[in-house]
Enzyme design. Structure first.
Site, PDB file in Angstrom:
ATOM      1  N   GLU A  37     -16.484   6.008   5.491  1.00 25.93           N
ATOM      2  CA  GLU A  37     -15.684   5.411   6.571  1.00 25.93           C
ATOM      3  C   GLU A  37     -15.625   6.390   7.723  1.00 25.93           C
ATOM      4  O   GLU A  37     -16.262   7.444   7.699  1.00 25.93           O
ATOM      5  CB  GLU A  37     -14.282   5.073   6.052  1.00 25.93           C
ATOM      6  CG  GLU A  37     -13.515   6.272   5.521  1.00 25.93           C
ATOM      7  CD  GLU A  37     -12.119   5.923   4.999  1.00 25.93           C
ATOM      8  OE1 GLU A  37     -11.553   4.918   5.434  1.00 25.93           O
ATOM      9  OE2 GLU A  37     -11.617   6.693   4.165  1.00 25.93           O
ATOM     10  N   ARG A  53       0.837  -1.209   0.000  1.00 24.57           N
ATOM     11  CA  ARG A  53       0.000   0.000   0.000  1.00 24.57           C
ATOM     12  C   ARG A  53       0.866   1.252   0.000  1.00 24.57           C
ATOM     13  O   ARG A  53       0.540   2.245  -0.667  1.00 24.57           O
ATOM     14  CB  ARG A  53      -0.955  -0.023   1.202  1.00 24.57           C
ATOM     15  CG  ARG A  53      -2.029   1.055   1.116  1.00 24.57           C
ATOM     16  CD  ARG A  53      -3.128   0.870   2.144  1.00 24.57           C
ATOM     17  NE  ARG A  53      -2.654   1.062   3.504  1.00 24.57           N
ATOM     18  CZ  ARG A  53      -3.399   0.866   4.593  1.00 24.57           C
ATOM     19  NH1 ARG A  53      -4.662   0.490   4.473  1.00 24.57           N
ATOM     20  NH2 ARG A  53      -2.903   1.047   5.797  1.00 24.57           N
ATOM     21  N   LYS A  78      -2.702   6.893   1.002  1.00 25.53           N
ATOM     22  CA  LYS A  78      -2.497   7.241   2.414  1.00 25.53           C
ATOM     23  C   LYS A  78      -1.443   8.349   2.428  1.00 25.53           C
ATOM     24  O   LYS A  78      -0.247   8.102   2.617  1.00 25.53           O
ATOM     25  CB  LYS A  78      -2.059   5.992   3.184  1.00 25.53           C
ATOM     26  CG  LYS A  78      -2.345   6.086   4.668  1.00 25.53           C
ATOM     27  CD  LYS A  78      -2.298   4.730   5.326  1.00 25.53           C
ATOM     28  CE  LYS A  78      -2.222   4.806   6.830  1.00 25.53           C
ATOM     29  NZ  LYS A  78      -3.329   5.462   7.500  1.00 25.53           N
TER      30      LYS A  78
HETATM   31  N1  PMP Z   1      -9.416   4.643   6.890  1.00 23.50           N
HETATM   32  C1  PMP Z   1      -8.536   5.622   7.104  1.00 23.50           C
HETATM   33  C2  PMP Z   1      -8.843   6.988   6.612  1.00 23.50           C
HETATM   34  C3  PMP Z   1      -7.318   5.351   7.770  1.00 23.50           C
HETATM   35  O1  PMP Z   1      -6.433   6.320   7.970  1.00 23.50           O
HETATM   36  C4  PMP Z   1      -7.056   4.033   8.203  1.00 23.50           C
HETATM   37  C5  PMP Z   1      -5.749   3.702   8.881  1.00 23.50           C
HETATM   38  N2  PMP Z   1      -5.637   4.256  10.162  1.00 23.50           N
HETATM   39  C6  PMP Z   1      -8.041   3.037   7.991  1.00 23.50           C
HETATM   40  C7  PMP Z   1      -9.188   3.382   7.305  1.00 23.50           C
HETATM   41  C8  PMP Z   1      -7.809   1.633   8.451  1.00 23.50           C
HETATM   42  O2  PMP Z   1      -6.816   1.033   7.686  1.00 23.50           O
HETATM   43  P1  PMP Z   1      -5.862  -0.122   8.279  1.00 23.50           P
HETATM   44  O3  PMP Z   1      -6.770  -1.196   8.749  1.00 23.50           O
HETATM   45  O4  PMP Z   1      -5.030  -0.529   7.135  1.00 23.50           O
HETATM   46  O5  PMP Z   1      -5.109   0.494   9.404  1.00 23.50           O
END
Ligand code: PMP
Length: 287
Positions: free
Chosen positions: A184, A52, A151
């Site tokens: 989300e 990622r 990200k």
């Molecule tokens: N959505 C956002 C906006 C995030 O920044 C994150 C990570 N903190 C997630 C979802 C969750 O992703 P992950 O399970 O890969 O940490």
């Protein structure tokens, strides 16, 4: 002994780990990052996080000056010098030093920073009693503005949503996409249990495709629970039996109230608790 921070191949004491004020990561949020968990010395889903990170960098036309394996070795080295076994890794890649203009071509040395630290979790109380959420007016950045799949170091969209939630007296927010569907939360993905099935917004809803989200979908399927990625509205969450969030730091955290509506019985539900138990087994036995 102060924690050491890895920067471009060298280890520095925390207080000495510094970057230039001309770095475009600081000036413009121009860079990418990852947050990764380490359980009992093992990096959890490290390959997926590295993928990622490289995809985020590619999407912003940033060349990471390190291979995937070198990066993994640097994680392990940093964990080892800091004697950390249950930890959080924050890897940051900035565009590097440039001029005061936006021109990325004037930035010649991307900076790679690896911070390892102990993990700061939500207080235990939230895992037992569940979180309350509110829907906020800050819309999740649409794909055609800045893909939420990246990200990036620019988290203002999410930070502004979190500030709105805090103003409403809760600690987490539901963010909708520009079409009004649930996307989300500010740093976590969201799931509901409805009619015995697990439902979650699809990548097209404009989300960061969480690695914990992926793990939870796999665990649910292993347990015989049907998992559906589909467009969901606030209504779907209000009438759901259960709701929870997933993220690297939070793992799986139950939600019991949304916009003043009680969700299900108002306590963490059986599917959420079952998945949390499976998740804990998975992270403790991960090779
Ligand atoms: N959505 C956002 C906006 C995030 O920044 C994150 C990570 N903190 C997630 C979802 C969750 O992703 P992950 O399970 O890969 O940490």
């Amino acid at each position: 002994m102060p924690l050491k921070v890895w920067m471009n191949g060298k280890l520095y004491d925390r207080a000495e780990a510094k970057i230039s004020v001309y770095d475009h990561g600081l000036l413009y949020g121009d860079g990418v990052f990852e947050g990764i968990r380490v359980y009992d010395g093992k990096i959890f889903r490290g390959e997926q996080h590295i993928d990622r990170l490289f995809n985020s960098a590619k999407a912003i036309a940033l060349q990471i000056p390190l291979g995937r394996e070198e990066l993994m070795e640097a994680f392990l080295e940093t964990l080892q010098v800091n004697k950390l076994k249950d930890a959080y890794i924050r890897v940051v890649v900035t565009r590097g030093v440039g001029t005061l203009g936006l021109d990325a071509n004037k930035c010649h040395e991307p900076q790679v920073i690896i911070i390892t630290d102990s993990i700061a979790l939500y207080p235990q109380d939230y895992y037992e009693k569940g979180l309350e959420l509110v829907t906020v007016s800050t819309v999740r950045t649409p794909h055609n503005v800045l893909s939420p799949k990246i990200k990036s170091l620019n988290y203002l969209n999410n930070i502004l949503a979190k500030i709105e939630a805090q103003q409403a007296g809760v600690i987490e927010a539901i963010m909708l996409n520009k079409d009004g569907f649930v996307a989300e939360c500010t740093g976590d993905n969201i799931f509901a249990v409805a009619k015995g099935r697990l439902v979650t917004p699809p990548p097209d809803a404009g989300i960061l495709e969480g690695i914990t989200r992926q793990v939870v979908m796999e665990l649910a399927e292993k347990d015989g629970i049907t998992v559906l990625e589909q467009q969901l509205t606030r209504f779907d969450f209000y009438v759901a039996q259960e709701c929870f969030l997933t993220g690297t730091a939070a793992e799986i955290i139950p939600v019991v109230r949304i916009d003043s509506r009680q969700i299900g019985e108002g306590v963490p539900g059986p599917t959420t608790l079952r998945l949390l138990e499976m998740f804990r087994e998975e992270t403790r036995s991960n090779p």
